[in-house]
Design an enzyme around this catalytic site. Structure first.
Site, PDB file in Angstrom:
ATOM      1  N   THR A   1     -13.125  27.519  68.225  1.00 17.29           N
ATOM      2  CA  THR A   1     -12.715  26.150  67.923  1.00 17.29           C
ATOM      3  C   THR A   1     -11.505  27.152  66.387  1.00 17.29           C
ATOM      4  O   THR A   1     -11.598  27.093  65.529  1.00 17.29           O
ATOM      5  CB  THR A   1     -13.466  25.320  67.794  1.00 17.29           C
ATOM      6  OG1 THR A   1     -14.614  24.970  68.770  1.00 17.29           O
ATOM      7  CG2 THR A   1     -12.338  23.914  67.587  1.00 17.29           C
TER       8      THR A   1
ATOM      9  N   PHE B   1     -17.119  24.956  75.420  1.00 16.68           N
ATOM     10  CA  PHE B   1     -17.537  23.298  75.014  1.00 16.68           C
ATOM     11  C   PHE B   1     -18.916  22.965  75.677  1.00 16.68           C
ATOM     12  O   PHE B   1     -19.428  22.195  75.700  1.00 16.68           O
ATOM     13  CB  PHE B   1     -16.755  22.312  76.593  1.00 16.68           C
ATOM     14  CG  PHE B   1     -15.241  22.831  76.465  1.00 16.68           C
ATOM     15  CD1 PHE B   1     -14.529  21.643  75.608  1.00 16.68           C
ATOM     16  CD2 PHE B   1     -14.672  23.860  77.125  1.00 16.68           C
ATOM     17  CE1 PHE B   1     -13.260  21.782  75.525  1.00 16.68           C
ATOM     18  CE2 PHE B   1     -13.084  23.854  76.865  1.00 16.68           C
ATOM     19  CZ  PHE B   1     -12.144  22.642  75.793  1.00 16.68           C
TER      20      PHE B   1
ATOM     21  N   ALA C   1     -25.128   3.979  69.908  1.00 17.91           N
ATOM     22  CA  ALA C   1     -25.138   3.585  68.092  1.00 17.91           C
ATOM     23  C   ALA C   1     -26.248   4.481  67.553  1.00 17.91           C
ATOM     24  O   ALA C   1     -27.184   4.376  67.703  1.00 17.91           O
ATOM     25  CB  ALA C   1     -25.002   2.139  67.824  1.00 17.91           C
ATOM     26  N   GLY C   2     -26.378   4.936  66.040  1.00 14.69           N
ATOM     27  CA  GLY C   2     -26.587   6.329  65.314  1.00 14.69           C
ATOM     28  C   GLY C   2     -26.564   5.575  64.402  1.00 14.69           C
ATOM     29  O   GLY C   2     -26.357   5.482  63.434  1.00 14.69           O
TER      30      GLY C   2
ATOM     31  N   GLY D   1     -23.023  14.672  63.234  1.00 16.51           N
ATOM     32  CA  GLY D   1     -22.633  16.161  62.737  1.00 16.51           C
ATOM     33  C   GLY D   1     -22.258  16.740  62.943  1.00 16.51           C
ATOM     34  O   GLY D   1     -22.682  16.567  64.181  1.00 16.51           O
TER      35      GLY D   1
ATOM     36  N   CYS E   1     -19.364  21.519  64.315  1.00 21.62           N
ATOM     37  CA  CYS E   1     -18.418  20.954  65.225  1.00 21.62           C
ATOM     38  C   CYS E   1     -17.573  19.552  64.336  1.00 21.62           C
ATOM     39  O   CYS E   1     -16.796  19.711  64.094  1.00 21.62           O
ATOM     40  CB  CYS E   1     -19.230  20.782  66.736  1.00 21.62           C
ATOM     41  SG  CYS E   1     -19.326  22.436  67.067  1.00 21.62           S
TER      42      CYS E   1
ATOM     43  N   ARG F   1     -27.000  22.084  60.743  1.00 16.86           N
ATOM     44  CA  ARG F   1     -25.442  21.823  59.293  1.00 16.86           C
ATOM     45  C   ARG F   1     -25.083  20.076  59.619  1.00 16.86           C
ATOM     46  O   ARG F   1     -24.561  20.049  60.630  1.00 16.86           O
ATOM     47  CB  ARG F   1     -23.987  23.175  60.424  1.00 16.86           C
ATOM     48  CG  ARG F   1     -24.344  24.361  59.769  1.00 16.86           C
ATOM     49  CD  ARG F   1     -23.935  24.977  60.999  1.00 16.86           C
ATOM     50  NE  ARG F   1     -23.589  25.297  62.576  1.00 16.86           N
ATOM     51  CZ  ARG F   1     -23.971  26.331  62.575  1.00 16.86           C
ATOM     52  NH1 ARG F   1     -22.829  27.856  62.227  1.00 16.86           N
ATOM     53  NH2 ARG F   1     -23.872  26.438  63.937  1.00 16.86           N
TER      54      ARG F   1
HETATM   55  N1  LIG Z   1     -22.228  26.047  67.768  1.00 18.59           N
HETATM   56  C1  LIG Z   1     -21.570  24.460  68.951  1.00 18.59           C
HETATM   57  O1  LIG Z   1     -21.789  23.920  69.707  1.00 18.59           O
HETATM   58  C2  LIG Z   1     -19.826  25.678  69.741  1.00 18.59           C
HETATM   59  C3  LIG Z   1     -19.500  24.560  70.477  1.00 18.59           C
HETATM   60  C4  LIG Z   1     -18.575  25.178  71.061  1.00 18.59           C
HETATM   61  C5  LIG Z   1     -17.611  25.723  69.724  1.00 18.59           C
HETATM   62  N2  LIG Z   1     -17.987  26.187  69.013  1.00 18.59           N
HETATM   63  C6  LIG Z   1     -17.528  27.126  68.154  1.00 18.59           C
HETATM   64  O2  LIG Z   1     -17.812  28.264  68.305  1.00 18.59           O
HETATM   65  C7  LIG Z   1     -16.966  29.305  66.580  1.00 18.59           C
HETATM   66  C8  LIG Z   1     -18.423  29.211  66.720  1.00 18.59           C
HETATM   67  O3  LIG Z   1     -19.597  29.080  66.741  1.00 18.59           O
HETATM   68  P1  LIG Z   1     -21.139  29.568  66.037  1.00 18.59           P
HETATM   69  O4  LIG Z   1     -22.133  28.116  65.996  1.00 18.59           O
HETATM   70  O5  LIG Z   1     -21.440  29.648  67.324  1.00 18.59           O
HETATM   71  O6  LIG Z   1     -21.591  29.659  65.300  1.00 18.59           O
HETATM   72  P2  LIG Z   1     -22.306  31.182  64.573  1.00 18.59           P
HETATM   73  O7  LIG Z   1     -22.202  30.813  62.489  1.00 18.59           O
HETATM   74  O8  LIG Z   1     -24.027  30.293  65.018  1.00 18.59           O
HETATM   75  O9  LIG Z   1     -22.325  32.429  64.472  1.00 18.59           O
HETATM   76  C9  LIG Z   1     -21.281  33.114  64.949  1.00 18.59           C
HETATM   77  C10 LIG Z   1     -21.806  34.902  64.296  1.00 18.59           C
HETATM   78  O10 LIG Z   1     -20.967  34.991  63.223  1.00 18.59           O
HETATM   79  C11 LIG Z   1     -21.141  36.144  62.853  1.00 18.59           C
HETATM   80  N3  LIG Z   1     -19.794  36.797  61.839  1.00 18.59           N
HETATM   81  C12 LIG Z   1     -19.575  36.405  61.008  1.00 18.59           C
HETATM   82  N4  LIG Z   1     -17.659  37.152  60.974  1.00 18.59           N
HETATM   83  C13 LIG Z   1     -17.910  37.892  62.073  1.00 18.59           C
HETATM   84  C14 LIG Z   1     -17.671  38.692  62.194  1.00 18.59           C
HETATM   85  N5  LIG Z   1     -16.464  38.970  61.713  1.00 18.59           N
HETATM   86  N6  LIG Z   1     -17.393  39.948  63.498  1.00 18.59           N
HETATM   87  C15 LIG Z   1     -18.899  39.755  63.749  1.00 18.59           C
HETATM   88  N7  LIG Z   1     -19.726  38.414  63.405  1.00 18.59           N
HETATM   89  C16 LIG Z   1     -19.097  37.845  62.576  1.00 18.59           C
HETATM   90  C17 LIG Z   1     -21.983  36.092  61.885  1.00 18.59           C
HETATM   91  O11 LIG Z   1     -22.705  36.744  61.215  1.00 18.59           O
HETATM   92  C18 LIG Z   1     -22.849  34.715  62.918  1.00 18.59           C
HETATM   93  O12 LIG Z   1     -24.120  35.480  63.087  1.00 18.59           O
HETATM   94  C19 LIG Z   1     -17.103  28.386  65.798  1.00 18.59           C
HETATM   95  O13 LIG Z   1     -15.486  28.423  65.688  1.00 18.59           O
HETATM   96  C20 LIG Z   1     -17.366  26.883  66.536  1.00 18.59           C
HETATM   97  O14 LIG Z   1     -16.797  25.659  66.292  1.00 18.59           O
HETATM   98  C21 LIG Z   1     -19.467  26.297  68.372  1.00 18.59           C
END
Ligand SMILES: NC(=O)c1ccc[n+]([C@@H]2O[C@H](COP(=O)([O-])OP(=O)(O)OC[C@H]3O[C@@H](n4cnc5c(N)ncnc54)[C@H](O)[C@@H]3O)[C@@H](O)[C@H]2O)c1
Length: 432
Positions: free
Chosen positions: A121, A150, A253-254, A258, A261, A328
């Protein structure tokens, strides 16, 4: 197709495994050597329903591999997906350093033309920054695609396999064609691919999260008002949800939202607006209401007990939502920190995240419990913070027997006030 997914977190690992399941040859790369070592030895380092099976199946079929090595992984791929973190900076704006570091590593390792796809994102305008970064390290041609993710934690595999929509912000018809081909297996039933420009694709993700967070904060604000006026937010939800323009979803409601995202994305969107000198009072309110809501349980606990010091409180659920191990910005962590500061004695339990929680919560007043029954033993009160299914039908008679007091703070309105009171509990829900 040969694909590389960079970042093996909740988004990257799920995306990589699902793409492999659709027949692509995928390498999942991470700079976290421990994570990759775990995956190479067959351990999936995050909890997501169905993920372990799909990883196992595709590793066995030879379609899914893991690596820490950029040069060989980039050489393998025609398309690289970036799925690295985009956390908040101090001022709430998005920290793009991980994304740009990944872009630089791709560029340095490129030996052929490449399509670089952003799944992280990222703020509007990031595709331009990625373009500049990549161009600084290679003269080879490349395309940038904005493909925001998403999926919902807890249902990530299902969401990835059957997406509501696939948003593609593209600059060229070649990139659009390649992306359509990659995703064709996910959209056989009906076309769910929406093609647009990069900026609109980047913006769509933030607006979707802001809308969802706004629904939660709105209902939480109304729940507080219901309590003051003697109405019940559960009835109100059904009442308003029956209007098709409103619908029933995401109106619970809750104890506040958190996760990794909503909080950071709302802050990042505010920062984007601030940078162009545009007022966003609504976004500000969404965030402010949520910060207040994360403290609503501790407020109720303080109001009920003359003093919280030395009261034993069982906390049911630590993750920010059920079916994930993600802690988180979880409202439970806020509650626990506040209760510890007040001198409470805590008995904590979560069905999945105990090990992860023990790494971030260390305090002599914490006892880690086997299950919700064990947590309730000897406690003055229970605070239910995460709506894990197993809490919904707990044997409350057995639980009441084992407690010192009979007080139940239901942060997710899982129980009915009348039934709980009939069982002798002092019951406090949210807006009921
Ligand atoms: N978690 C969700 O539900 C969700 C949903 C939609 C979008 N997103 C977006 O997706 C992105 C990732 O989220 P996530 O929850 O999967 O993150 P995460 O923290 O679970 O995983 C990210 C991974 O990237 C690795 N990393 C960091 N820098 C790196 C690099 N330079 N090269 C290779 N690997 C590297 C980290 O070691 C980690 O394992 C974010 O932008 C988040 O906002 C997350």
């Amino acid at each position: 197709m040969n694909l590389l997914v960079i970042g093996t977190g909740y988004v990257g690992l799920v995306t990589g495994a699902c793409l492999a399941d659709m027949g692509h040859h995928v390498i999942c790369l991470d700079i976290d050597a421990e994570k990759i070592a775990a995956l190479l030895s067959g351990i999936v380092p995050i909890y997501e329903p169905g993920l372990e099976e799909i990883v196992e199946r595709n590793v066995a079929a030879g379609r899914l591999k893991f690596s820490t090595d950029y040069p060989s992984s980039v050489k393998h791929a025609n398309v690289c997906f970036i799925a690295v973190p985009t956390p908040s900076l101090e001022d709430g704006s998005c920290n793009l350093s991980y994304v740009l570091a990944a872009a630089k590593s791709i560029a340095e390792a490129m030996t052929e033309p490449m399509i670089i796809v952003t799944k992280s994102t990222v703020p509007v305008g990031t595709s331009k920054k990625i373009r500049e970064t990549v161009a600084a390290y290679t003269t080879l041609p490349f395309d940038i695609v904005s493909n925001p993710e998403f999926l919902k934690e807890g249902a990530a595999v299902v969401d990835c396999m059957k997406p509501d929509r696939i948003i593609l912000g593209v600059e060229s018809s070649h990139a659009a064609q390649m992306m359509k081909e990659i995703y064709s297996a996910f959209t056989i039933n009906h076309d769910r691919i929406l093609i647009m420009d990069n900026a609109s694709a980047e913006m769509t993700k933030y607006v979707a999260n802001a809308m969802l967070a706004a629904r939660i904060s709105f209902m939480n604000e109304m729940a507080g008002l219901c309590e003051q006026l003697g109405a019940n937010i559960k009835h109100v939800r059904i009442g308003i949800g029956s209007d098709q323009r409103i619908g029933y979803h995401f109106l619970y409601a809750g104890a506040g939202y958190g996760g990794s995202c909503f909080p950071k994305d709302i802050r990042a969107l505010q920062a984007m607006a601030l940078a162009v000198d545009y007022d966003t009072p609504l976004l500000h309110a969404v965030d402010t209401v949520n910060e207040r809501q994360k403290k609503v349980l501790v407020k109720k606990i303080k109001k009920h007990f003359d003093s919280v010091a030395n009261k034993t409180i069982a906390v049911w659920g630590l993750t920010f939502k059920p079916d994930t191990d993600d802690l988180r910005e979880a409202p439970a962590i806020t509650l626990i920190e506040e209760l510890l500061a007040l001198g409470a004695i805590l008995r904590l339990y979560d069905p999945i995240a105990m090990e992860k929680a023990q790494k971030i919560l260390t305090h002599p007043n914490i006892t880690w419990c086997r299950d919700e029954y064990h947590a309730a033993e000897g406690s003055h009160a229970i605070a239910l913070v995460t709506e894990w299914k197993q809490f919904r039908f707990a044997d409350l008679d057995q639980i009441a027997e084992s407690m010192q007091g009979k007080v139940f703070f239901d942060g997710r309105n899982q129980y009915k006030k009348d039934e709980m009171r009939a069982k002798g509990f002092h019951y406090f829900g949210i807006g009921v």
